[in-house]
Design an enzyme around this catalytic site. Sequence first.
Site, short mmCIF file in Angstrom:
data_model
loop_
_atom_site.label_atom_id
_atom_site.label_comp_id
_atom_site.label_asym_id
_atom_site.label_seq_id
_atom_site.Cartn_x
_atom_site.Cartn_y
_atom_site.Cartn_z
CG HIS A 256 43.30 46.89 32.19
ND1 HIS A 256 43.56 48.22 32.40
CD2 HIS A 256 43.16 46.35 33.43
CE1 HIS A 256 43.56 48.47 33.70
NE2 HIS A 256 43.32 47.34 34.34
CG HIS B 204 42.63 43.10 37.49
ND1 HIS B 204 43.77 43.62 38.08
CD2 HIS B 204 42.05 44.13 36.82
CE1 HIS B 204 43.86 44.91 37.80
NE2 HIS B 204 42.82 45.24 37.04
NE ARG C 71 40.62 40.33 41.16
CZ ARG C 71 40.81 41.64 41.18
NH1 ARG C 71 42.03 42.14 41.30
NH2 ARG C 71 39.78 42.45 41.07
CG ASP D 82 45.89 48.35 36.62
OD1 ASP D 82 45.52 49.49 36.29
OD2 ASP D 82 45.10 47.45 36.90
CG ASP E 95 39.91 47.65 35.02
OD1 ASP E 95 40.67 46.78 35.49
OD2 ASP E 95 39.61 48.70 35.63
CG HIS F 85 36.32 42.22 43.68
ND1 HIS F 85 37.58 42.17 44.24
CD2 HIS F 85 36.30 43.34 42.90
CE1 HIS F 85 38.28 43.22 43.82
NE2 HIS F 85 37.53 43.93 43.00
N GLY G 97 35.85 47.51 41.31
CA GLY G 97 35.97 46.67 40.13
C GLY G 97 34.74 45.87 39.78
#
Length: 428
Positions: A59, A61, A63, A151, A304, A308, A323
């Site tokens: 899991h 990200h 982006r 998700d 996860d 950012h 997040g």
Amino acid sequence: MSILLKNARHLKSDQKKENCDILIENGKIKDIAGSINVEADDVIDCRNNFVFPGFLDVHVHLREPGGEHKETIATGTKAAARGGFTTVCAMPNTNPVPDNTATLQTLLEKIEQDASVRVLPYASITKNLKGEELTDITELAGSGAFAFTDDGVGVQTADAMLRAMQEAAANGKPVVAHCEDNSLIYGGVVHNGEISERLGLPGISSLSESVQIARDVLLAEAAGCHYHVCHVSTKESVRVIRDAKRAGIHVTAEVTPHHLLLNEGAIQDNDANLKMNPPLRSTEDQEALLEGLMDGTIDLIATDHAPHAESEKANGFLNAPFGIAGLETAFPLLYTYLVRTKKITLNQLISWLTVKPAAVFQLPYGMLQEGAIADLTIVDLNKSVNFNKQNFYSMGKNTPFHGWEVQGIPLATIAEGKIVYRSSQEAN
């Protein structure tokens, strides 16, 4: 290319095996023995350090595409390698969403070009993650989709989820769910509890997660589908998953390092580096998560990883995105604050990061044995550092763990027989 690891320690049935040499050739582990004396292209002295199977994170990200100001496939996988991860599974909340074969193929080509470690991409359950029209799951499954998830948002209608599960089951693919009933969110940004009241922030009810899991396990039973629950955060969710497993339903689940190590009490002010979804919950929830992990209700740990831009996270709880970044902090945090405090064993931690995710998703990774793919991580369990987010390889500096003192630092990472990360100062 051949690599010889000398004087390594590795775990075997809770026993620490000293002075083990490991020979890697052509991307595979060729030999493990007390002493190996051969010519190799690279020799790494692992004296006093452990060698583990490369970690798997189901899991993350990354982006890209569409969010390159937050992270890219290149930077995210470099961060993964630094954290000891050799396989990461990339969530589809990108722009465009990998909801058709053309977009998925473009993504796979970008991964092949830029990734430092293995990246397995998810495809979305619904088109553009809108929860309405299903993607062509059969076509995407045949085109390289690892599994299916929306998700970032929960699938709101039972009909859409049931049909997705039926098609995924027909293709032997899991449905992976961010569980959140939008009608129970009420614009929340933190857990609905003591901290939301003290800071005057709208709270997210635990029910928003647990009621959707309860719905989905029954749908999974009806569809005969493997259903995997993302980032479990509440005691009620643990109870529902435990009951579903006892009923023989094919449900698996993950928990994040931050939900294991933090609760809502960590939030003292308007620092959005503590804003994540699901939010940090109560002490009772935190305790239930560790209990669920220990008794097998929760199967594995996943980060996860959600990077950012710092400017976005500077906007406070009401306006910042959810997040935190997690790939470079996961193992040292878990080792320092769970293993060294004797809440869990080192063997359990390694299993939840390697063997269990590989078994849950039927992946041929997470093994340290002759003939296995040479995905390995060299870790100095005694080395201490203080996390400095400005030194992260990830573009995401959004972490609540800045300044925390930790032990258990990955020194080198080998993916498919290639050194993809090496600390110039420690692993020689």
